[in-house]
Design a protein around this motif. Structure first.
Motif, PDB file in Angstrom:
ATOM      1  N   UNK A 196      48.977  24.457  47.793  1.00 21.44           N
ATOM      2  CA  UNK A 196      49.357  25.822  47.940  1.00 21.44           C
ATOM      3  C   UNK A 196      50.945  25.989  47.946  1.00 21.44           C
ATOM      4  N   UNK A 197      51.593  24.786  48.448  1.00 21.69           N
ATOM      5  CA  UNK A 197      53.135  24.946  48.410  1.00 21.69           C
ATOM      6  C   UNK A 197      53.766  24.909  46.974  1.00 21.69           C
ATOM      7  N   UNK A 198      52.986  24.378  46.125  1.00 17.52           N
ATOM      8  CA  UNK A 198      53.458  24.704  44.522  1.00 17.52           C
ATOM      9  C   UNK A 198      52.909  25.714  43.925  1.00 17.52           C
ATOM     10  N   UNK A 199      51.969  26.541  44.342  1.00 16.48           N
ATOM     11  CA  UNK A 199      51.294  27.517  43.572  1.00 16.48           C
ATOM     12  C   UNK A 199      52.145  28.333  42.942  1.00 16.48           C
ATOM     13  N   UNK A 200      52.060  28.664  41.785  1.00 19.14           N
ATOM     14  CA  UNK A 200      52.884  29.587  41.014  1.00 19.14           C
ATOM     15  C   UNK A 200      54.369  28.963  40.482  1.00 19.14           C
ATOM     16  N   UNK A 201      54.341  27.717  40.738  1.00 18.37           N
ATOM     17  CA  UNK A 201      55.692  27.124  40.132  1.00 18.37           C
ATOM     18  C   UNK A 201      55.542  26.353  38.963  1.00 18.37           C
ATOM     19  N   UNK A 202      54.103  26.189  38.261  1.00 21.08           N
ATOM     20  CA  UNK A 202      54.043  25.455  37.132  1.00 21.08           C
ATOM     21  C   UNK A 202      53.539  24.040  37.561  1.00 21.08           C
ATOM     22  N   UNK A 203      53.583  23.931  38.893  1.00 20.25           N
ATOM     23  CA  UNK A 203      53.119  22.670  39.262  1.00 20.25           C
ATOM     24  C   UNK A 203      51.632  22.779  39.904  1.00 20.25           C
ATOM     25  N   UNK A 204      50.627  21.801  39.553  1.00 21.73           N
ATOM     26  CA  UNK A 204      49.277  21.750  40.075  1.00 21.73           C
ATOM     27  C   UNK A 204      49.238  20.557  40.925  1.00 21.73           C
ATOM     28  N   UNK A 205      48.371  20.427  41.805  1.00 25.42           N
ATOM     29  CA  UNK A 205      47.814  19.307  42.683  1.00 25.42           C
ATOM     30  C   UNK A 205      46.433  19.355  43.005  1.00 25.42           C
ATOM     31  N   UNK A 206      45.894  18.548  42.292  1.00 24.18           N
ATOM     32  CA  UNK A 206      44.351  18.213  42.563  1.00 24.18           C
ATOM     33  C   UNK A 206      43.804  17.038  42.908  1.00 24.18           C
ATOM     34  N   UNK A 227      44.015  24.225  30.025  1.00 29.12           N
ATOM     35  CA  UNK A 227      42.706  24.752  30.537  1.00 29.12           C
ATOM     36  C   UNK A 227      42.720  24.824  32.150  1.00 29.12           C
ATOM     37  N   UNK A 228      43.565  23.867  32.413  1.00 26.15           N
ATOM     38  CA  UNK A 228      43.419  23.541  33.975  1.00 26.15           C
ATOM     39  C   UNK A 228      44.883  24.172  34.653  1.00 26.15           C
ATOM     40  N   UNK A 229      45.549  25.032  33.967  1.00 28.43           N
ATOM     41  CA  UNK A 229      46.555  25.589  34.642  1.00 28.43           C
ATOM     42  C   UNK A 229      46.384  26.337  35.737  1.00 28.43           C
ATOM     43  N   UNK A 230      45.285  26.883  36.067  1.00 27.77           N
ATOM     44  CA  UNK A 230      44.908  27.866  37.156  1.00 27.77           C
ATOM     45  C   UNK A 230      44.035  26.929  38.387  1.00 27.77           C
ATOM     46  N   UNK A 231      43.850  25.776  37.888  1.00 32.18           N
ATOM     47  CA  UNK A 231      43.197  24.923  38.917  1.00 32.18           C
ATOM     48  C   UNK A 231      44.160  24.119  39.574  1.00 32.18           C
ATOM     49  N   UNK A 232      43.942  24.440  41.118  1.00 33.48           N
ATOM     50  CA  UNK A 232      45.052  23.902  42.019  1.00 33.48           C
ATOM     51  C   UNK A 232      44.277  23.592  43.354  1.00 33.48           C
ATOM     52  N   UNK A 233      45.026  22.528  44.140  1.00 39.99           N
ATOM     53  CA  UNK A 233      44.612  22.645  45.327  1.00 39.99           C
ATOM     54  C   UNK A 233      42.905  22.251  45.853  1.00 39.99           C
ATOM     55  N   UNK A 234      42.120  21.675  44.778  1.00 42.58           N
ATOM     56  CA  UNK A 234      40.878  21.675  44.974  1.00 42.58           C
ATOM     57  C   UNK A 234      40.636  20.060  44.476  1.00 42.58           C
ATOM     58  N   UNK A 235      39.191  20.117  44.640  1.00 41.81           N
ATOM     59  CA  UNK A 235      38.443  18.674  44.084  1.00 41.81           C
ATOM     60  C   UNK A 235      37.624  18.447  43.068  1.00 41.81           C
ATOM     61  N   UNK A 236      37.672  17.690  42.254  1.00 43.88           N
ATOM     62  CA  UNK A 236      36.467  17.378  41.333  1.00 43.88           C
ATOM     63  C   UNK A 236      35.772  16.196  41.345  1.00 43.88           C
ATOM     64  N   UNK A 237      34.514  16.467  41.525  1.00 41.11           N
ATOM     65  CA  UNK A 237      33.659  15.367  41.813  1.00 41.11           C
ATOM     66  C   UNK A 237      33.013  14.720  40.520  1.00 41.11           C
TER      67      UNK A 237
END
Ligand code: NAD
Length: 260
Positions: A171-181, A242-252
């Motif tokens: 959430x805190x990095x959304x839209x900044x070019x940084x993702x966290x997953x 491909x993952x530019x819009x994947x953030x704040x989530x989990x992949x199992x």
């Protein structure tokens, strides 16, 4: 795909971390290896990565249980390579005991290494990544970040915490070019799991093969281990466009463990 990018993979002298480091190097990223082990073995791994993939690879012995040192690792890397693009928080330890017998020192060590290290690393890396307008933070959580098992109070607490931290930073990095997953593996056959297989074999007086089959049958419907290479591939995907819009989530990657 990752040529010119710099990646730190914590706990990458063995197991999943090493699989991730090799996969990122294969795609052209310069790598900072970290973790414990035999000095000569580590040097062999480091120079092997440079030779095989034509990237720069450094080794840093930072102890992930020391928050200040983790912060310094980020600074040292930026000093050495001039940038930091990918931070994979992977170092982790395990200890099992019923909650009433769980040694407080083990609780602290697991929380420090499996959770707080990620906090310190992320806190130091985010300003730099935001300035670059590109960054990838990947936290290696676990199926135990989503569901629980007995005798793993500290591990389950730390991994659930890591998934929570992932959401906040997303959430805190959304839209900044940084993702966290967060990536949530089920059973992967590494030294960390080998010890649990040994314990089952000793406790039940059965072979390693049978013990491994029991371990899988209890939790992982695919009845097969995930591999460090597959984990590396998942992290590489999270580093791709491909993952530019994947953030704040989990992949199992758990063979169906958390689908039950
Ligand atoms: P592993 O024991 O093979 O590797 C752990 C790595 O962390 C090693 O490089 C070790 O030297 C390093 N390490 C341990 N303590 C450290 C410290 N204080 N400072 C720096 N480095 C330290 O384990 P693994 O199975 O590859 O686990 C890697 C991550 O994956 C862990 O976070 C673990 O919880 C997670 N995970 C593993 C599995 C599995 O089935 N193996 C499943 C889910 C999640």
């Amino acid at each position: 795909m990752l040529k010119g990018k710099v990646a730190i993979v914590t706990g990458s002298t063995s197991g999943i971390g090493l699989g991730i480091a090799k996969e990122l190097a294969k795609l052209g990223a310069d790598i900072v290896l970290n973790g414990f082990g035999n000095e000569n073995e580590i040097e062999k791994v480091r120079s092997g990565i440079e030779r095989e993939y034509g990237v720069r690879a450094a080794y840093d012995a930072t102890d992930m249980s020391d928050g200040e040192a983790v912060r310094q690792l980020i600074g040292t890397t930026i000093g050495r390579f001039g940038r930091l693009d990918i931070l994979v928080n992977n170092a982790g330890i395990q200890f099992t005991a019923p909650v009433e017998q769980f040694p407080p020192a083990k609780w602290k060590a697991i929380l420090d290494i499996n959770l707080s290290a990620a906090f310190h690393g992320i806190a130091s890396a985010v300003p730099h990544m935001k300035k670059q307008r590109w960054g990838r933070i990947v936290n290696i959580a676990s199926a135990h970040g989503l569901v629980a098992s007995t005798h793993k109070a500290a591990y389950v607490a730390a991994k659930h915490g890591l998934v929570g931290l992932t959401k906040v930073v997303g959430l805190e990095t959304a839209g900044s070019g940084v993702t966290c997953n967060a990536v949530c593996p089920g059973w992967v056959r590494t030294p960390l799991v080998e010890k649990q297989i040994d314990d089952i074999a000793a406790e039940k007086g059965i072979s390693q093969k049978l013990a491994a089959e029991e371990l899988l049958a209890e939790k992982q419907p695919s009845l097969d281990f995930a591999s460090p290479e597959q984990l590396g591939g998942t992290v590489a995907f999270l580093c791709s466009a491909a993952a530019d819009q994947i953030t704040g989530t989990t992949i199992s990657i758990d063979g169906g463990w958390t689908a039950r």
